[in-house]
Design a protein around this motif. Sequence first.
Motif, PDB file in Angstrom:
ATOM      1  N   VAL A 109      46.905   0.501 -18.598  1.00 11.44           N
ATOM      2  CA  VAL A 109      45.909   0.333 -19.655  1.00 11.44           C
ATOM      3  C   VAL A 109      45.378  -1.091 -19.679  1.00 11.44           C
ATOM      4  CG1 VAL A 109      45.519   0.434 -22.146  1.00 11.44           C
ATOM      5  CG2 VAL A 109      46.931   2.170 -21.038  1.00 11.44           C
ATOM      6  N   THR A 110      46.256  -2.061 -19.442  1.00  8.66           N
ATOM      7  CA  THR A 110      45.855  -3.473 -19.472  1.00  8.66           C
ATOM      8  C   THR A 110      44.763  -3.775 -18.455  1.00  8.66           C
ATOM      9  OG1 THR A 110      48.052  -4.161 -20.223  1.00  8.66           O
ATOM     10  CG2 THR A 110      46.672  -5.840 -19.194  1.00  8.66           C
ATOM     11  N   ASN A 111      44.781  -3.096 -17.329  1.00 10.41           N
ATOM     12  CA  ASN A 111      43.827  -3.363 -16.253  1.00 10.41           C
ATOM     13  C   ASN A 111      42.513  -2.594 -16.386  1.00 10.41           C
ATOM     14  OD1 ASN A 111      45.544  -5.175 -14.903  1.00 10.41           O
ATOM     15  ND2 ASN A 111      46.641  -3.495 -13.906  1.00 10.41           N
ATOM     16  N   LEU A 112      42.344  -1.837 -17.464  1.00 13.25           N
ATOM     17  CA  LEU A 112      41.108  -1.086 -17.661  1.00 13.25           C
ATOM     18  C   LEU A 112      40.060  -1.920 -18.380  1.00 13.25           C
ATOM     19  CD1 LEU A 112      42.556   2.362 -18.850  1.00 13.25           C
ATOM     20  CD2 LEU A 112      41.769   1.745 -16.546  1.00 13.25           C
ATOM     21  N   PRO A 114      37.001  -2.338 -21.216  1.00 16.72           N
ATOM     22  CA  PRO A 114      36.936  -1.806 -22.581  1.00 16.72           C
ATOM     23  C   PRO A 114      36.444  -0.357 -22.631  1.00 16.72           C
ATOM     24  CG  PRO A 114      36.149  -4.051 -22.550  1.00 16.72           C
ATOM     25  CD  PRO A 114      36.376  -3.664 -21.120  1.00 16.72           C
ATOM     26  N   ALA A 115      35.417  -0.032 -21.842  1.00 14.02           N
ATOM     27  CA  ALA A 115      34.890   1.333 -21.834  1.00 14.02           C
ATOM     28  C   ALA A 115      35.918   2.306 -21.258  1.00 14.02           C
ATOM     29  CB  ALA A 115      33.601   1.395 -21.022  1.00 14.02           C
ATOM     30  N   GLN A 116      36.587   1.885 -20.175  1.00 16.26           N
ATOM     31  CA  GLN A 116      37.606   2.735 -19.571  1.00 16.26           C
ATOM     32  C   GLN A 116      38.795   2.920 -20.504  1.00 16.26           C
ATOM     33  OE1 GLN A 116      38.206   0.365 -16.023  1.00 16.26           O
ATOM     34  NE2 GLN A 116      37.238   1.923 -14.723  1.00 16.26           N
ATOM     35  N   SER A 117      39.150   1.845 -21.197  1.00 20.25           N
ATOM     36  CA  SER A 117      40.271   1.913 -22.127  1.00 20.25           C
ATOM     37  C   SER A 117      40.007   2.898 -23.255  1.00 20.25           C
ATOM     38  CB  SER A 117      40.551   0.523 -22.708  1.00 20.25           C
ATOM     39  OG  SER A 117      41.621   0.564 -23.627  1.00 20.25           O
ATOM     40  N   SER A 118      38.773   2.888 -23.756  1.00 23.48           N
ATOM     41  CA  SER A 118      38.392   3.821 -24.819  1.00 23.48           C
ATOM     42  C   SER A 118      38.466   5.267 -24.325  1.00 23.48           C
ATOM     43  CB  SER A 118      36.986   3.498 -25.308  1.00 23.48           C
ATOM     44  OG  SER A 118      36.582   4.417 -26.307  1.00 23.48           O
TER      45      SER A 118
END
Length: 274
Positions: A109-112, A114-118
Motif C-alpha cells: 500500500v505504501t508504494n501506491l 494516491p489514486a491507486q491507494s484509493s
Amino acid sequence: MPRRSFLPLAVLTLLAGCGTGTAASPSAAPSPAQDKAHMMQAAKADCMKTKGFRYVPYVDPKTIEQEPKPFDYAEEKAYRSKRGLGVFINHVDPDKTPDQGDDPNDAIVTNLSPAQSSAYKKAAENCDVQAARQVTGKNVKSWSDWYGQADEVLKRLWKRELDGDPKLVQLASDMGDCLTGKGYRVTATNPVAMGEWALQMVMNDFQENRKTLTSDGDGPTFKPTDLSPEEARRRLNKEIKVALDDLECGKRFHPVFRPKWKELERRVRDEFGM
C-alpha cells in the motif's frame, strides 16, 4: 480487513499494546479459528487478484491466540511503569516512524499512488465483504456493518458472561472502592466498566488534543493538533500514574477478568472470520 479491534476493551491490547501477559503463544497446529482466518485471507487474496491488485494472505498471530499466558503482575507493572497504556508514548518522540508491524501488505500500500491507494482500499473492502459472506455465511455489506454486527454480539456476551459473573462483580466493586480511595471519580463499577476504566481515562485526555475526527475505514482516527514532545511527556507521566493505580487497585480483578474477556473476543473473531 482493516486492522482494528472491538472497542473499547480490545484497544487495551491492540492500540495500547499493553500487557505482556496477553501476548500470543505459539500453537503447534491450526485451530478452527486459525483455519477460518486463513480461509478468509485466501479468499480475499483471490478476490483482490481478480481486481488487479496484489494481496498477500496474512493472519496476525494476536488475533488467533487460543490460550493467553496467565496475567503476570510483575511484567504488567514493568510495562506500565515505562509506557503507561501505550497512548502518549507514541507522541513523545514524533520524529520516529511508527512500526508498521509484520503485515507484508503495508509495504504494498505504501508504494501506491494516491489514486491507486484509493482504488486498493475500495477493492479491499469489497473483497473482505465477499470473503466474509463466503466463509462465515454472514450477511455483511461493508467494513462498518461487519464490525458493527460483531460488536453487538460481543457486547451481549460481555453483559452476560462478564457483568453477569458474581465473582467478577465483587472484584470489580472492590477495585472501584480502591480507586475512589485514591481520589478518582468512578461512575460505574460493573466488570466491563472497570476493565476499560484506565484506558477510557487516558483516551479522554488524548482526544482533547485532537481537532479533526475522520474515518479511514479503520475506525475513527484523531488527527493531532500541536502537541509538543514536552507536553506529550507530561501527559505520558500522568498516563503512567493512572495505569499503575489501575493495576494496583485491580491486582485481583485483572487476572480473572482479562482471560475471560480475551476468550470472548476470540469466540466472536472466530464467528465473524476476523
